[in-house]
Design an enzyme around this catalytic site. Structure first.
Site, mmCIF file in Angstrom:
data_model
loop_
_atom_site.group_PDB
_atom_site.id
_atom_site.type_symbol
_atom_site.label_atom_id
_atom_site.label_comp_id
_atom_site.label_asym_id
_atom_site.label_seq_id
_atom_site.Cartn_x
_atom_site.Cartn_y
_atom_site.Cartn_z
ATOM 1 N N HIS A 1 -0.558 37.995 71.724
ATOM 2 C CA HIS A 1 -0.115 37.447 73.006
ATOM 3 C C HIS A 1 1.395 37.608 73.109
ATOM 4 O O HIS A 1 2.051 38.034 72.140
ATOM 5 C CB HIS A 1 -0.544 35.979 73.167
ATOM 6 C CG HIS A 1 0.065 35.035 72.187
ATOM 7 N ND1 HIS A 1 -0.200 35.072 70.832
ATOM 8 C CD2 HIS A 1 0.930 33.985 72.361
ATOM 9 C CE1 HIS A 1 0.459 34.102 70.219
ATOM 10 N NE2 HIS A 1 1.160 33.444 71.124
ATOM 11 N N HIS B 1 4.014 35.510 73.577
ATOM 12 C CA HIS B 1 5.042 34.545 73.183
ATOM 13 C C HIS B 1 6.025 35.220 72.228
ATOM 14 O O HIS B 1 5.641 36.071 71.407
ATOM 15 C CB HIS B 1 4.414 33.320 72.526
ATOM 16 C CG HIS B 1 3.976 32.291 73.527
ATOM 17 N ND1 HIS B 1 2.948 31.404 73.304
ATOM 18 C CD2 HIS B 1 4.449 32.000 74.789
ATOM 19 C CE1 HIS B 1 2.803 30.619 74.373
ATOM 20 N NE2 HIS B 1 3.691 30.964 75.275
ATOM 21 N N ASP C 1 7.567 34.505 69.495
ATOM 22 C CA ASP C 1 7.412 34.513 68.035
ATOM 23 C C ASP C 1 6.343 35.478 67.569
ATOM 24 O O ASP C 1 6.094 35.602 66.366
ATOM 25 C CB ASP C 1 7.140 33.094 67.510
ATOM 26 C CG ASP C 1 5.899 32.452 68.115
ATOM 27 O OD1 ASP C 1 5.574 32.759 69.278
ATOM 28 O OD2 ASP C 1 5.258 31.630 67.430
ATOM 29 N N HIS C 2 5.748 36.210 68.518
ATOM 30 C CA HIS C 2 4.739 37.213 68.163
ATOM 31 C C HIS C 2 5.132 38.620 68.617
ATOM 32 O O HIS C 2 4.470 39.584 68.240
ATOM 33 C CB HIS C 2 3.387 36.839 68.780
ATOM 34 C CG HIS C 2 2.813 35.576 68.213
ATOM 35 N ND1 HIS C 2 1.786 35.570 67.290
ATOM 36 C CD2 HIS C 2 3.148 34.279 68.415
ATOM 37 C CE1 HIS C 2 1.506 34.316 66.963
ATOM 38 N NE2 HIS C 2 2.328 33.517 67.624
ATOM 39 N N HIS D 1 -5.120 29.793 75.234
ATOM 40 C CA HIS D 1 -3.801 29.363 74.768
ATOM 41 C C HIS D 1 -2.966 29.051 76.007
ATOM 42 O O HIS D 1 -3.461 29.100 77.136
ATOM 43 C CB HIS D 1 -3.179 30.473 73.911
ATOM 44 C CG HIS D 1 -1.894 30.106 73.246
ATOM 45 N ND1 HIS D 1 -1.700 28.920 72.570
ATOM 46 C CD2 HIS D 1 -0.701 30.776 73.152
ATOM 47 C CE1 HIS D 1 -0.472 28.877 72.089
ATOM 48 N NE2 HIS D 1 0.154 29.989 72.434
ATOM 49 N N ASP E 1 -2.830 32.805 68.547
ATOM 50 C CA ASP E 1 -2.696 31.379 68.841
ATOM 51 C C ASP E 1 -3.805 30.940 69.796
ATOM 52 O O ASP E 1 -4.088 31.624 70.790
ATOM 53 C CB ASP E 1 -1.340 31.092 69.483
ATOM 54 C CG ASP E 1 -0.190 31.285 68.510
ATOM 55 O OD1 ASP E 1 -0.444 31.763 67.390
ATOM 56 O OD2 ASP E 1 0.954 30.976 68.883
ATOM 57 N N HIS F 1 0.300 30.496 60.531
ATOM 58 C CA HIS F 1 1.003 30.040 61.732
ATOM 59 C C HIS F 1 1.290 28.539 61.656
ATOM 60 O O HIS F 1 0.974 27.762 62.546
ATOM 61 C CB HIS F 1 0.192 30.372 62.993
ATOM 62 C CG HIS F 1 0.996 30.275 64.265
ATOM 63 N ND1 HIS F 1 1.036 29.127 65.033
ATOM 64 C CD2 HIS F 1 1.768 31.181 64.903
ATOM 65 C CE1 HIS F 1 1.809 29.335 66.090
ATOM 66 N NE2 HIS F 1 2.263 30.582 66.029
#
Length: 368
Positions: free
Chosen positions: A62, A64, A66-67, A185, A256, A316
């Site tokens: 996805h 976000h 942090d990914h 999510h 996530d 995670h």
């Protein structure tokens, strides 16, 4: 075929001195497939035993930060270590992820005037409206890419949900099948299933002897699925002398989520050799976890149990959970408690607590 998983980042939200942001490498016979690429992934690669130059595919769960924030930088660093001669013959790095990933790379690479010495292709997955709250869905105007391809970008596919099995087929060949399924999510998220093709079963030597077939080239032909005509005119089919096929290995990697959308995830992950699931917060904070679209150890374990996964690996983690080696007496946020909570729902089945640079070897299956 050798196969293993290496965690490069097991923390959530941001990289820390103790845990990198989300990143995981599946190594298949030398090639590296990267799953998520949080900020600092290229540094984590340098600290590992992996070779970044071996990355041939990237899968983003996805959008976000942090990914995905580490992806433009990683591509540029790979280019720096690629000679112009090698770049001409370089197969495109194939990148899979949600709608919006194509534009994200075009804008970041374009505004930074980044030129790559190798080609890349972005294949986008089209999410459905039930994968996130309405505010988490991107406006099509935002993801529009009318400005054209980046100079080193090839035309990728736009992959829609297949109604027949509620999944997305990304790769399908004799060696491996890769599918994606929907997760819920704060923004649309996906899980990925990598399933190795089955191998022929063992030759039944007793049957071969009864048919008068001696060891030699004929054995090899039957093993590879070819029929053989004997001197007496009898045709021997592989199915006559081969035992049951040996199933391939299956690895499931979830992004996530606080739930799976539909039943495709459960079906695709059934019998997984390794299932990797997030566990951002411990069970006592389930309400907070779900409010932010995340899972707890018990939630991960319940999904693994339903799927009859052979191994569950948790990752995670909130950055408050330090690796076991750094825990001090009296620390309230004990990461080992996450493992205990998951194990309690799996009747003692092994639960792996992922740490940065942990490698899980997935042994090849053998016939009965």
């Amino acid at each position: 075929m050798a196969m293993d998983l290496t965690f490069l980042g097991t923390g959530s939200a941001n990289p820390s001195p103790h845990r990198g942001a989300s990143a995981l490498v599946l190594r298949i016979e030398g090639d590296c497939w990267l799953f998520d690429c949080g900020e600092g992934t290229q540094t984590q690669l340098m600290k590992s035993q992996l070779k970044a130059s071996r990355i041939t595919k990237v899968f983003i769960t996805h959008l976000h930060g942090d990914h995905v924030f580490g992806l433009p930088g990683l591509l540029c660093t790979l280019s720096l270590h690629c000679t112009s001669t090698a770049g001409k013959d370089h197969q495109p790095v194939e990148i899979y992820g949600p709608i919006g990933l194509r534009k994200f790379l075009r804008v970041t690479l374009g505004l930074s005037s980044s030129q790559l010495l190798f080609p890349y292709v972005v294949h986008e997955l089209v999410p459905t409206a039930d994968q996130s709250p309405s505010e988490g869905l991107l406006d099509p105007k935002t993801t529009n890419c009318d400005e054209g391809l980046h100079p080193q970008e090839g035309q990728g596919r736009t992959i829609h949900l297949e109604p027949a099995d509620n999944s997305y087929t990304l790769i399908e060949n004799e060696q491996v099948v890769v599918k994606a399924f929907r997760l819920y999510h704060r923004i649309p998220s996906f899980g990925f299933v990598v399933e190795e093709g089955e191998r022929p079963g063992r030759l039944n030597v007793q049957k071969l002897k009864e048919l008068g077939i001696k060891a030699g080239p004929v054995y090899g032909r039957l093993k590879t699925g070819q029929s053989v005509v004997l001197e007496n005119g009898v045709t021997v089919f592989p199915s006559d002398v081969l035992e049951e096929p040996i199933p391939g290995r299956k690895i499931c990697i979830l992004g996530d989520c606080c739930s799976v959308v539909g039943d495709a995830g459960q079906q695709l992950c059934h019998g997984a050799d390794v299932l990797i699931h997030e566990a951002t917060l411990d069970d006592t904070q389930k309400d907070k976890a779900m409010e932010h679209g995340h899972s707890t150890p018990s939630m991960a374990a319940e999904f693994a149990k339903v799927c009859q996964a052979k191994q569950l690996a948790l990752c995670h983690f909130s950055q408050r959970y330090k690796p076991p080696a750094l825990l001090k007496e009296g620390d309230e946020d004990d990461v080992m408690e996450l493992k205990r909570q998951a194990a309690a729902h799996l009747n003692g089945q092994e639960v792996i607590l992922a740490e940065d640079f942990l490698t899980i070897v997935i042994p090849i299956k053998k016939g009965v």
